[in-house]
Design a protein around this motif. Sequence first.
Motif: not given
Length: 321
Positions: A156-165, A237-243
């Motif tokens: 992913x290339x968007x800031x904040x996406x990792x906040x989900x996990x 959840x799995x994707x956002x954990x490591x972006x």
Amino acid sequence: MANIQINESKLGKISRFNWIWSEYSVIIAFVLIYIVSALMNDRFLLLQNQLNILMQVSTIGIIALGMTLVILSGGIDLSVGSVLAMVGVFVVMALNASESIFVAVLTALAVGAFVGFLNGLLVAKAKIAPFIATLGMMAGARSIALYTTNGGSIAGQVDGFTNISNTKVGLVSLPVIIFLTLTLCVYLLMKKTRFGRYVYAVGSNEKASLLSAIRVDRIKIGVYSLCGFLVGIAALIETSRLNSISSSSSGNLYELDAIAAVIIGGTRMTGGKGKVIGTLFGVLILGVLNNTMNLMNISPHLQGLVKGLIIIIAVIFQKRN
């Protein structure tokens, strides 16, 4: 006369014990495994380790909830791991293209539910055996994920996406809260709604359900769609954990862990009998076992053997009840 009363008293105690074991065996097993794990390693009871266990089981736990619905209806879904990888790829693509986390979330839910809907159509309308239908979907979903990413990973290339996990509410991670909330929702769905009663009825006796004017096809499509929807949440959840998501390794053998949790939780593979709470404790049992084996430096190559043995033991006890 006295002997008859004594024998009746003994039979009453035996039947009461059998009922308690039948209803609460998974909870008893969890408590025993938990105590043994605590005695075997001093680090097991550390608060951070307990939170890590909950975090580690949250993704599989969400998938296992969907698998519970499918198995209760008399089916099975072997595609959940591959679908998770495919959904994850589409989530990152949608995220990067739109630069919107909201769009990524909608993509996960929509793609997951749609794939589940297709599984339901294959089983309910095309009359394909669930094992075959979902096996085909497993191969197809993994192939799409591999083709889209050329067999690699996508980030992913968007800031904040990792906040989900990675967001915490107090000491508890957001994925754990999502998992427990979904567990409550699925529990209420199966316990308090007509849909839940119909799922049990279809799993117990499909022909009798048809004669009772239950729309069996709709129930089957519904459970597979819900399973796909929950897989979409797990993929998010799995994707956002490591972006990022790996098309080749993400979701690998997740179907085994989900099915294991459901069976350990007391749900019969033939359908019609089982509890969502049982699945919750089945997931926790697997999490505690994995954590204990890691703390004891047991080879990860042997952990699959342990899971396999537990599944076999659980099925043996199901046949006895």
